[in-house]
Scaffold this motif. Structure first.
Motif: not given
Length: 191
Positions: A51-58, A139-146, A124-137
């Motif tokens: 949990f903490e590893g995935a959150l920090l990676s995100f 990888p952060a979870v999968i790579y941390t767990a598996f 915009s930067r806001k839209e970019y960050m929204y999609y970017s962060m959505l797309g990072l969930i």
């Protein structure tokens, strides 16, 4: 192995509250150290747990996305180099936001290149960050767990995993083309 885990726990305990900060900083320094995202996320899972590893990676990957945005918009040479890489890897190819998110899951696909694609698709930067962060969930979870398990799979399981991701990538691309063709058809009917 138990001794290794004990040593890691003591190492992290020695840094206390500063350890998570150092780990997020490692994500920001990762491109300069030529470390793959997978490796850093796996390290997060080993050091901090799932949990903490995935959150920090995100958090680290999200900050890296913001840094990518700043680099591309503040330094034209950086954008030029990324555009050259884009033209070499995906010459004359348009990809959708969904495909970028799938490519983020694949190890060793250039992080800043995918960020450039997202920047070109958003307004915009806001839209970019929204999609970017959505797309990072994922990888952060999968790579941390598996992540560690994936690197220990036999070669044929790893190949199957990549073929499966490639198949999903292609399906999303075809769905995007069908949706685009439908939208164009609707516009022509109205005109």
């Amino acid at each position: 192995m138990e001794q290794f885990e004990y040593t890691l726990e003591n190492f992290i305990a020695g840094f206390g509250w500063f350890a998570p900060l150092l780990f997020v900083l490692l994500h920001l320094l990762r491109p300069l150290l030529f470390l793959p995202v997978v490796l850093v996320c796996v390290i997060g899972g080993v050091l901090f747990g799932f949990f903490e590893g995935a959150l920090l990676s995100f958090i680290g990957l999200s900050l890296m996305s913001l840094v990518s945005y700043i680099l591309v918009n503040k330094f034209p040479k950086f954008k030029e180099k990324m555009s050259e890489l884009k033209n070499k890897m995906f010459a004359n190819r348009k990809i959708s936001v969904g495909q970028v998110m799938i490519l983020r899951i694949m190890p060793f696909v250039h992080f800043h290149l995918l960020s450039l694609y997202l920047m070109e698709m958003t307004q915009s930067r806001k839209e970019y960050m929204y999609y970017s962060m959505l797309g990072l969930i994922l990888p952060a979870v999968i790579y941390t767990a598996f992540g560690e398990a994936i690197t220990e799979f036999p070669w044929y399981v790893t190949v199957f995993f990549f073929i499966m991701l490639l198949g999903i990538y292609m399906i999303v691309g075809k769905m995007n083309k069908v949706r685009l063709a439908s939208a164009v058809g609707n516009i022509k009917k109205r005109a």
